[in-house]
Design a protein around this motif. Sequence first.
Motif: not given
Length: 122
Positions: A111-118
């Motif tokens: 989820l943190a990787t996704w949030a960083g990407w977003r």
Amino acid sequence: MNFGALCYIAAGGALGSVARALVAWAVPAGRLPWATILVNIAGSLLIGWLMARVSMAPADDARLHSFAVVGLCGGFTTFSSFSWQTMEQMQKGNFGAAAVNIVLSVVLCVLATWAGWRLAKW
């Protein structure tokens, strides 16, 4: 932590990072990230072996731990630390804590990787 320990960690980390890059270069890409999977398995095997060897030594060898466990394994893959810490909880009979560590680490990191990407795309 002293400067000497940091130097051992830095040397091990450099070797671990280069080893990881060599595996990524040598293992062909496919549908699954095979190089990463291989590195995570190898790093977990290595940290288990190293921790057993360090624990059998007559005196705790801080240099070996700093160089090999923290530096080499850490530079190669932090998944090995996650695996070791989870196993430690299981050895202590803390199966709930081990399960929570697995779920939180995997789910929250994805989820943190996704949030960083977003955030970067925003």
